[in-house]
Design a protein around this motif. Structure first.
Motif, PDB file in Angstrom:
ATOM      1  N   VAL A   5       0.854  -1.179   0.000  1.00  0.00           N
ATOM      2  CA  VAL A   5       0.000   0.000   0.000  1.00  0.00           C
ATOM      3  C   VAL A   5       0.891   1.230   0.000  1.00  0.00           C
ATOM      4  O   VAL A   5       1.663   1.454   0.939  1.00  0.00           O
ATOM      5  CB  VAL A   5      -0.939   0.024   1.222  1.00  0.00           C
ATOM      6  CG1 VAL A   5      -1.779   1.291   1.202  1.00  0.00           C
ATOM      7  CG2 VAL A   5      -1.834  -1.217   1.226  1.00  0.00           C
ATOM      8  N   GLU A   6       0.755   2.026  -1.050  1.00  0.00           N
ATOM      9  CA  GLU A   6       1.561   3.232  -1.191  1.00  0.00           C
ATOM     10  C   GLU A   6       0.750   4.460  -0.785  1.00  0.00           C
ATOM     11  O   GLU A   6      -0.482   4.485  -0.914  1.00  0.00           O
ATOM     12  CB  GLU A   6       2.018   3.388  -2.638  1.00  0.00           C
ATOM     13  CG  GLU A   6       2.906   2.272  -3.116  1.00  0.00           C
ATOM     14  CD  GLU A   6       2.794   2.052  -4.595  1.00  0.00           C
ATOM     15  OE1 GLU A   6       3.626   1.305  -5.135  1.00  0.00           O
ATOM     16  OE2 GLU A   6       1.881   2.607  -5.216  1.00  0.00           O
ATOM     17  N   SER A   7       1.442   5.481  -0.350  1.00  0.00           N
ATOM     18  CA  SER A   7       0.809   6.740  -0.017  1.00  0.00           C
ATOM     19  C   SER A   7       1.833   7.853  -0.126  1.00  0.00           C
ATOM     20  O   SER A   7       3.042   7.593  -0.202  1.00  0.00           O
ATOM     21  CB  SER A   7       0.218   6.700   1.398  1.00  0.00           C
ATOM     22  OG  SER A   7       1.240   6.457   2.348  1.00  0.00           O
ATOM     23  N   GLY A   8       1.321   9.090  -0.137  1.00  0.00           N
ATOM     24  CA  GLY A   8       2.216  10.236  -0.097  1.00  0.00           C
ATOM     25  C   GLY A   8       2.347  11.020  -1.382  1.00  0.00           C
ATOM     26  O   GLY A   8       2.998  12.064  -1.410  1.00  0.00           O
ATOM     27  N   SER A  21       5.460   6.638   0.922  1.00  0.00           N
ATOM     28  CA  SER A  21       5.559   5.490   1.828  1.00  0.00           C
ATOM     29  C   SER A  21       4.968   4.269   1.152  1.00  0.00           C
ATOM     30  O   SER A  21       4.039   4.377   0.342  1.00  0.00           O
ATOM     31  CB  SER A  21       4.789   5.756   3.127  1.00  0.00           C
ATOM     32  OG  SER A  21       5.292   6.879   3.799  1.00  0.00           O
ATOM     33  N   CYS A  22       5.495   3.112   1.505  1.00  0.00           N
ATOM     34  CA  CYS A  22       4.984   1.848   0.973  1.00  0.00           C
ATOM     35  C   CYS A  22       5.060   0.808   2.081  1.00  0.00           C
ATOM     36  O   CYS A  22       6.150   0.415   2.493  1.00  0.00           O
ATOM     37  CB  CYS A  22       5.800   1.413  -0.235  1.00  0.00           C
ATOM     38  SG  CYS A  22       5.386  -0.234  -0.846  1.00  0.00           S
ATOM     39  N   THR A 117       1.224   5.534  -6.994  1.00  0.00           N
ATOM     40  CA  THR A 117       0.767   6.818  -6.460  1.00  0.00           C
ATOM     41  C   THR A 117       1.277   7.915  -7.381  1.00  0.00           C
ATOM     42  O   THR A 117       2.440   7.907  -7.799  1.00  0.00           O
ATOM     43  CB  THR A 117       1.233   7.023  -5.004  1.00  0.00           C
ATOM     44  OG1 THR A 117       0.669   8.217  -4.480  1.00  0.00           O
ATOM     45  CG2 THR A 117       2.747   7.084  -4.891  1.00  0.00           C
TER      46      THR A 117
END
Length: 123
Positions: A5-8, A21-22, A117
């Protein structure tokens, strides 16, 4: 089955910074290495950065050296990509990968890929 799950990601002005982030989950294991890749609009996916999970050795695409930093947190099962001095040519969908392996030319395979992302750098 491993999940990432990636974010940012987001929109940032040229010269700005972002941290991606991952986080991975799904099985109890420790990866050998993790990587970040990106796919600019209309182009193929390319390598950005790698880190070995235990030793923390890193490797970077030449054009991001000195601007991007890859790191990992073993307790959180998370890999990060700190991006600074962003340029319009950094605009891409960024993907993380577990145990990426170069197959042929610029192509890579991996145990698992994140969903991606979007990072957009405005000039």
């Amino acid at each position: 089955q491993v999940q990432l799950v990636e974010s940012g990601g987001g929109l940032v002005q040229a010269g700005g910074s972002l941290r991606l982030s991952c986080a991975f989950s799904g099985r109890t294991f420790r990866p050998y290495r993790m990587g970040w890749f990106r796919q600019p609009p209309g182009k193929e996916r390319e390598f950005v950065a790698l880190i070995t999970w235990i030793a923390g050795s890193t490797n970077y695409l030449d054009s991001v050296k000195g601007r991007f930093t890859i790191s990992r947190d073993d307790r959180k099962n998370t890999v990060y990509l700190q991006m600074a001095s962003l340029k319009s040519e950094d605009t891409a969908v960024y993907y993380c990968a577990i145990d990426p392996v170069s197959t042929s030319g610029s192509r890579w395979s991996a145990r698992a890929w994140g969903q991606g992302t979007q990072v957009t750098v405005s000039s």
